[in-house]
Design a protein around this motif. Structure first.
Motif, PDB file in Angstrom:
ATOM      1  N   PRO A 216      46.297  38.503  34.712  1.00 56.13           N
ATOM      2  CA  PRO A 216      44.942  38.186  35.179  1.00 56.13           C
ATOM      3  C   PRO A 216      43.907  38.836  34.257  1.00 56.13           C
ATOM      4  O   PRO A 216      44.077  39.989  33.845  1.00 56.13           O
ATOM      5  N   CYS A 217      42.856  38.084  33.923  1.00 57.09           N
ATOM      6  CA  CYS A 217      41.824  38.565  33.001  1.00 57.09           C
ATOM      7  C   CYS A 217      40.442  38.364  33.612  1.00 57.09           C
ATOM      8  O   CYS A 217      40.209  37.377  34.303  1.00 57.09           O
ATOM      9  N   GLY A 218      39.543  39.293  33.313  1.00 61.64           N
ATOM     10  CA  GLY A 218      38.190  39.214  33.842  1.00 61.64           C
ATOM     11  C   GLY A 218      37.186  38.703  32.823  1.00 61.64           C
ATOM     12  O   GLY A 218      37.526  38.308  31.707  1.00 61.64           O
ATOM     13  N   LEU A 219      35.916  38.747  33.222  1.00 66.69           N
ATOM     14  CA  LEU A 219      34.836  38.228  32.389  1.00 66.69           C
ATOM     15  C   LEU A 219      34.663  39.012  31.094  1.00 66.69           C
ATOM     16  O   LEU A 219      34.202  38.465  30.090  1.00 66.69           O
ATOM     17  N   GLY A 220      35.043  40.296  31.100  1.00 66.62           N
ATOM     18  CA  GLY A 220      34.913  41.123  29.906  1.00 66.62           C
ATOM     19  C   GLY A 220      35.765  40.576  28.767  1.00 66.62           C
ATOM     20  O   GLY A 220      35.275  40.349  27.650  1.00 66.62           O
ATOM     21  N   ALA A 221      37.044  40.341  29.063  1.00 67.02           N
ATOM     22  CA  ALA A 221      37.957  39.796  28.044  1.00 67.02           C
ATOM     23  C   ALA A 221      37.550  38.370  27.671  1.00 67.02           C
ATOM     24  O   ALA A 221      37.652  37.974  26.506  1.00 67.02           O
ATOM     25  N   ARG A 222      37.072  37.621  28.648  1.00 63.69           N
ATOM     26  CA  ARG A 222      36.624  36.241  28.356  1.00 63.69           C
ATOM     27  C   ARG A 222      35.522  36.261  27.302  1.00 63.69           C
ATOM     28  O   ARG A 222      35.481  35.419  26.396  1.00 63.69           O
ATOM     29  N   ASP A 223      34.630  37.249  27.395  1.00 70.29           N
ATOM     30  CA  ASP A 223      33.517  37.320  26.452  1.00 70.29           C
ATOM     31  C   ASP A 223      33.972  37.735  25.053  1.00 70.29           C
ATOM     32  O   ASP A 223      33.548  37.140  24.056  1.00 70.29           O
ATOM     33  N   THR A 224      34.848  38.747  24.948  1.00 67.37           N
ATOM     34  CA  THR A 224      35.295  39.162  23.615  1.00 67.37           C
ATOM     35  C   THR A 224      36.156  38.075  22.962  1.00 67.37           C
ATOM     36  O   THR A 224      36.076  37.864  21.748  1.00 67.37           O
ATOM     37  N   LEU A 225      36.943  37.370  23.762  1.00 65.18           N
ATOM     38  CA  LEU A 225      37.782  36.287  23.228  1.00 65.18           C
ATOM     39  C   LEU A 225      36.933  35.131  22.713  1.00 65.18           C
ATOM     40  O   LEU A 225      37.139  34.639  21.598  1.00 65.18           O
ATOM     41  N   ARG A 226      35.950  34.705  23.501  1.00 65.98           N
ATOM     42  CA  ARG A 226      35.134  33.555  23.079  1.00 65.98           C
ATOM     43  C   ARG A 226      34.282  33.932  21.871  1.00 65.98           C
ATOM     44  O   ARG A 226      34.016  33.091  21.011  1.00 65.98           O
ATOM     45  N   LEU A 227      33.866  35.208  21.801  1.00 67.15           N
ATOM     46  CA  LEU A 227      33.053  35.622  20.665  1.00 67.15           C
ATOM     47  C   LEU A 227      33.893  35.625  19.383  1.00 67.15           C
ATOM     48  O   LEU A 227      33.458  35.139  18.333  1.00 67.15           O
TER      49      LEU A 227
END
Length: 358
Positions: A216-227
């Motif tokens: 499970p992943c949160g918004l923090g990882a979602r942001d670094t991944l998309r960036l």
């Protein structure tokens, strides 16, 4: 108290740290943002994206309506399930929202951002005049994104009856299966699926994925991944005052056929003819420090600004998306706490399928 997705209790049980995100109570991480980020790059991670808004467009004029509403052209979608990424623009060519459109059997499915839901629905409804169509929001569907090199095989293990359909999916295509919808899309720069699932099945599906080894992943990882993947975040990298030409979205504008008069076209044609003064680039900081949104960038013949910045777990240095003067070359300087610091300027993205691209 914010709005809750059908997976809210699952996040609490898993130790998710809950924050407000566009009016929704969402997990920022489950203990370690870095661990979650790396899971997506190395194996598989999953995100609750049920806060996204699904709007179905039906009716005899659905194609004509979307051709007028969107900068990209849905007529390019030749097969069922094929998707495209596009901006929905205002008359000045500013970005009201960025969204994905799927061609279904005689109708279309759109997925828009949660933070822009009200204004998107208002805009979409306001422009139905003269078109024989209906807009239907689908709040009864939850949405889970499973991303990473092992994501597809892990979903197939859990959803074995849909394994064959998942195998058949091309990149940027989604197909329905017994009330579920499996799309080979994502926001991380990795292969994977975004799955729309009836609300009542969402928590069980999430649990099965956890048991199969998906992190499970949160918004923090979602942001670094998309960036790292060089993908825009609405409100940071573009908004209603930003042209898609200045936000790295020029490729999402379908200029042909020339007689398709989509909203914002005239303003974009004018801007294109005059020459867009700003462009979107990637910045890499090899020395100490972290670039963040709104920091000043000195580049080319003037100044720009960082629109998104972070420390990249994959590259182990700071990276940023920035809007800078069009004549910017291979180097620039970022104002880090009053000190102009040298950075490299690169073409986005930074990372794709786990590999450094510059």
């Amino acid at each position: 108290m914010g709005k809750k997705t059908p997976l809210y209790d699952s996040h609490i049980e898993a130790g998710g740290k809950i924050v407000d995100f566009g009016g929704w109570d969402m997990p920022i991480h489950y203990g370690s943002q870095i661990k979650e980020h790396n899971a997506v790059r190395e194996a598989a991670g999953m995100f609750d994206v049920s806060h996204m808004t699904i709007v179905d467009v039906r009716g005899p004029d659905a194609t004509a309506y979307l051709q007028a509403l969107l900068a990209n052209d849905v007529a390019k979608l030749k097969e069922t399930g094929k998707a495209l990424y596009t901006g929905m623009l205002n008359q000045d060519g500013g970005v009201i929202d960025d969204l994905i459109v799927y061609r279904m059997d005689g109708w279309y499915r759109t997925v828009v951002n949660c933070a822009t839901r009200e204004k998107d629905l208002e805009w979409m409804t306001a422009h139905t005049k003269g078109f024989d169509i209906s807009l239907t929001e689908r709040p009864e569907l939850a949405m889970i994104a499973v991303q990473g090199p092992e994501a597809i095989s892990m979903v197939q293990k859990v959803q074995s009856e849909a394994a064959e359909l998942i195998d058949s999916l091309k990149v940027f295509q989604g197909l329905a299966h017994h009330g579920w919808f499996f799309a080979r899309t994502g926001y991380t720069g990795e292969d994977g699926l975004e799955i729309m699932v009836p609300q009542e099945n969402a928590a069980d599906f999430w649990t099965q994925l956890v048991e199969a080894g998906v992190q499970p992943c949160g918004l923090g990882a979602r942001d670094t991944l998309r960036l790292e993947a060089g993908m825009n975040l609405y409100g940071n990298d573009m908004d209603e005052s930003t042209s898609p030409l200045a936000a790295g979205m020029g490729w999402t504008i379908a200029w042909e056929p020339t007689d398709r008069d989509f909203i914002g076209r005239a303003a974009l044609e004018q801007e294109k003819a005059a020459g867009t003064p700003m462009k979107q680039v990637g910045l890499v900081l090899e020395t100490r420090g972290v670039m963040r949104s709104h920091q000043r960038v000195v580049a080319g013949s003037g100044e720009g600004e960082v629109t998104s910045g972070t420390f990249s777990p994959t590259l182990q240095c700071s990276i940023a998306i920035a809007r800078v003067p069009a004549d910017t070359g291979d180097t620039a300087q970022v104002d880090l706490r009053g000190k102009l610091t040298d950075v490299s300027v690169i073409k986005l993205p930074f990372v794709r399928n786990g590999k450094k691209l510059f």
